[in-house]
Design an enzyme around this catalytic site. Sequence first.
Site, PDB file in Angstrom:
ATOM      1  N   ASP A   1     -13.347  -3.769  -1.372  1.00 48.85           N
ATOM      2  CA  ASP A   1     -13.074  -3.355   0.007  1.00 48.85           C
ATOM      3  C   ASP A   1     -14.354  -3.499   0.832  1.00 48.85           C
ATOM      4  O   ASP A   1     -15.012  -2.507   1.156  1.00 48.85           O
ATOM      5  CB  ASP A   1     -12.612  -1.882   0.037  1.00 48.85           C
ATOM      6  CG  ASP A   1     -11.322  -1.673  -0.733  1.00 48.85           C
ATOM      7  OD1 ASP A   1     -10.376  -2.452  -0.550  1.00 48.85           O
ATOM      8  OD2 ASP A   1     -11.264  -0.715  -1.526  1.00 48.85           O
TER       9      ASP A   1
ATOM     10  N   ASP B   1       0.881  -1.171   0.000  1.00 49.50           N
ATOM     11  CA  ASP B   1       0.000   0.000   0.000  1.00 49.50           C
ATOM     12  C   ASP B   1       0.919   1.221   0.000  1.00 49.50           C
ATOM     13  O   ASP B   1       1.749   1.372   0.898  1.00 49.50           O
ATOM     14  CB  ASP B   1      -0.875   0.026   1.254  1.00 49.50           C
ATOM     15  CG  ASP B   1      -1.935  -1.085   1.254  1.00 49.50           C
ATOM     16  OD1 ASP B   1      -1.999  -1.844   0.283  1.00 49.50           O
ATOM     17  OD2 ASP B   1      -2.691  -1.161   2.240  1.00 49.50           O
TER      18      ASP B   1
HETATM   19  O1  1PR Z   1     -10.567   3.117  -5.219  1.00 51.08           O
HETATM   20  O2  1PR Z   1      -9.636   2.452  -7.400  1.00 51.08           O
HETATM   21  O3  1PR Z   1      -8.697   4.395  -6.198  1.00 51.08           O
HETATM   22  O4  1PR Z   1      -8.321   2.088  -5.401  1.00 51.08           O
HETATM   23  C1  1PR Z   1      -7.798   2.343  -4.138  1.00 51.08           C
HETATM   24  C2  1PR Z   1      -7.119   1.092  -3.697  1.00 51.08           C
HETATM   25  O5  1PR Z   1      -6.417   1.379  -2.500  1.00 51.08           O
HETATM   26  C3  1PR Z   1      -8.070  -0.041  -3.412  1.00 51.08           C
HETATM   27  O6  1PR Z   1      -7.522  -1.220  -3.936  1.00 51.08           O
HETATM   28  C4  1PR Z   1      -8.109  -0.131  -1.892  1.00 51.08           C
HETATM   29  O7  1PR Z   1      -8.170  -1.479  -1.469  1.00 51.08           O
HETATM   30  C5  1PR Z   1      -6.779   0.467  -1.497  1.00 51.08           C
HETATM   31  N1  1PR Z   1      -6.852   1.215  -0.231  1.00 51.08           N
HETATM   32  C6  1PR Z   1      -7.432   2.425  -0.075  1.00 51.08           C
HETATM   33  N2  1PR Z   1      -7.263   2.835   1.207  1.00 51.08           N
HETATM   34  C7  1PR Z   1      -6.578   1.879   1.838  1.00 51.08           C
HETATM   35  C8  1PR Z   1      -6.152   1.915   3.234  1.00 51.08           C
HETATM   36  O8  1PR Z   1      -5.588   0.957   3.758  1.00 51.08           O
HETATM   37  N3  1PR Z   1      -6.415   3.032   3.897  1.00 51.08           N
HETATM   38  N4  1PR Z   1      -5.626  -0.245   1.191  1.00 51.08           N
HETATM   39  C9  1PR Z   1      -6.310   0.861   0.937  1.00 51.08           C
HETATM   40  C10 1PR Z   1      -6.180  -1.414   1.209  1.00 51.08           C
HETATM   41  C11 1PR Z   1      -5.803  -3.519   1.696  1.00 51.08           C
HETATM   42  C12 1PR Z   1      -4.893  -4.536   1.226  1.00 51.08           C
HETATM   43  C13 1PR Z   1      -3.902  -4.890   2.287  1.00 51.08           C
HETATM   44  C14 1PR Z   1      -4.436  -6.195   2.760  1.00 51.08           C
HETATM   45  C15 1PR Z   1      -3.473  -7.051   3.493  1.00 51.08           C
HETATM   46  N5  1PR Z   1      -5.233  -2.267   1.665  1.00 51.08           N
HETATM   47  O9  1PR Z   1      -4.369  -4.406   0.006  1.00 51.08           O
HETATM   48  O10 1PR Z   1      -2.671  -4.858   1.740  1.00 51.08           O
HETATM   49  O11 1PR Z   1      -5.576  -5.955   3.558  1.00 51.08           O
HETATM   50  O12 1PR Z   1      -3.088  -6.483   4.675  1.00 51.08           O
HETATM   51  P1  1PR Z   1      -2.586  -7.371   5.878  1.00 51.08           P
HETATM   52  O13 1PR Z   1      -1.927  -8.577   5.291  1.00 51.08           O
HETATM   53  O14 1PR Z   1      -1.584  -6.525   6.565  1.00 51.08           O
HETATM   54  O15 1PR Z   1      -3.789  -7.681   6.703  1.00 51.08           O
HETATM   55  P2  1PR Z   1      -9.377   3.086  -6.056  1.00 51.08           P
END
Ligand code: 1PR
Length: 529
Positions: free
Chosen positions: A385, A230
């Site tokens: 999500d 991320d």
């Molecule tokens: O909406 O098309 O612009 O895409 C935004 C992207 O950014 C989406 O794929 C969304 O999942 C991601 N995203 C947005 N905000 C966050 C955040 O964390 N604040 N990250 C975010 C999402 C989730 C996973 C993470 C896993 C594994 N992160 O990718 O890496 O949950 O984590 P873990 O193994 O530590 O539990 P758009």
Amino acid sequence: MITLLDYGAGNVRSVRNAIRKLGCEVQNVQSPDDIVSAEKLIFPGVGNFGVVMERLVRDGYAEKLIERIRQDKPTFGICVALQTFFEGSEESPGVAGLGIIPGQITRFPDHSLSVPQIGWNGVKFRKDNSIFTGYQGEKFYFVHSFKATPSAENEDWILTTTDYGEEFISSVSKGQVVATQFHPEKSGGAGLRLLKQFLENKAIVESSLSAGGRDEEPTKIAKRVIACLDVRSNDAGDLVVTKGDQYDVREEGEVRNLGKPVELASRYYKEGADEVTFLNITGFRDFPLQDQPMLEVLKQTSKNVFVPLTIGGGIREFTDSDGNFYSALDVASRYFRSGADKVSIGSDAVYAVEEFLRTGKKTGKTAIEQISIVYGAQAVVISVDPRRVYVNSPEETDHSTIKTATPGPNGEQYCWYQCTVSGGREGRDIDAVQLVKVCEKLGAGEILLNCIDKDGTNSGFDLELIQMVKDAVTIPVIASSGAGSAAHFAEVFAKTNVDAALAAGIFHRGEVPISEVKTVVAADGIETR
Ligand code: 1PR
């Protein structure tokens, strides 16, 4: 000097990077005649059969390719390039292929396996070929929905076959011409070695199989282990890998900084990650084409990382402050040309599905449709999500519910999974099952299934969500969110039929190396790379 046939589709940068990594210079085909005169030609094929053939014919390349192959000049085709050697494809009815090899390309039939085939699979030899010198039984990276079928008419061309529900042709060769359905440039060390043989050897040498004959044991696709980064700018303006707890990436007011994107991606490649995913987590509010650092991250990473790269965040249409309009396809194209193999769409997919559910009609204009038509379904990942919404009974909601083994805060026995946009900030009236079904219909090729409740908790994957989504689609699903140990990977593969599993936090914090995940998963009898 190697000549590359870049006809303007897909990620040709990876092929160029692989050639450079192997110490050769690359030049592009500039005119049709270059195709015939090139000493060694690499022909990467990415995307839709019809689009590739249309460009080859339009630019006068098709007839020159036929001439080159008839003259038996050193040529290496990749993926759709192999398919164009055949007479035609079910993917684009009525469009003629180059017609060098007898047979039609057909879609994998409906069976219990996900289509497209995305992942690492083995090969079985029908003949020997010096291109495979040094091969030690490794797997290669495949990504395709359509395949060539062995027959008596094309037997003389078959170099290897692979099994995925049925046996298909995974590489062909004759004289100095070779083509692989898999991507050597995305197949780590094994793939680079193959390319090296082509680049360095004076001539390809073919022979019939040595003693021992054909491998009869079917090949098996591996469950993929994916490292996810991320990425966002911290308050000082540096691009950092961050990681949230249930999507909250700030700790004491600061954005958590777990390292630099390019360095971490390289580390995961060396440790054996089957893929690397970058999510530009603030992409939903910025215009990604102004976010040059992200493009730069891809360019730098793809110089040294030879497994598939996915990029997500901000893939949508956009009009800038000067009134210039960019379609989602324009945005995705920039990413592909910077080194991405797949793009992942989050918020925009939710809006597209809402529109589809309102009208019941495909418009052809959504990001999913536009990108998958040009680059193929396999290049379009949907990042979901979802967050649990607990209810006392299924009658309380119109959404698809499950009876859960983890009841809600007030003892609720049921839940549904609400889709969110803008990085989990806003919930929408649409559930994960609705979302993935419509996305598949619109042309998405894979689901990256996060879970806000589980994200960053280290408590294991949400198996109930994963099985529910897996049952709803035939495209591959990647389980994400909650991995806290190698055993969690073994569990998700054993208890669901998910195709891949992804983690972030445990890898970034160095708690569990990827090699340990592979060892533990393999010890449970699950196929890995
Ligand atoms: O909406 O098309 O612009 O895409 C935004 C992207 O950014 C989406 O794929 C969304 O999942 C991601 N995203 C947005 N905000 C966050 C955040 O964390 N604040 N990250 C975010 C999402 C989730 C996973 C993470 C896993 C594994 N992160 O990718 O890496 O949950 O984590 P873990 O193994 O530590 O539990 P758009």
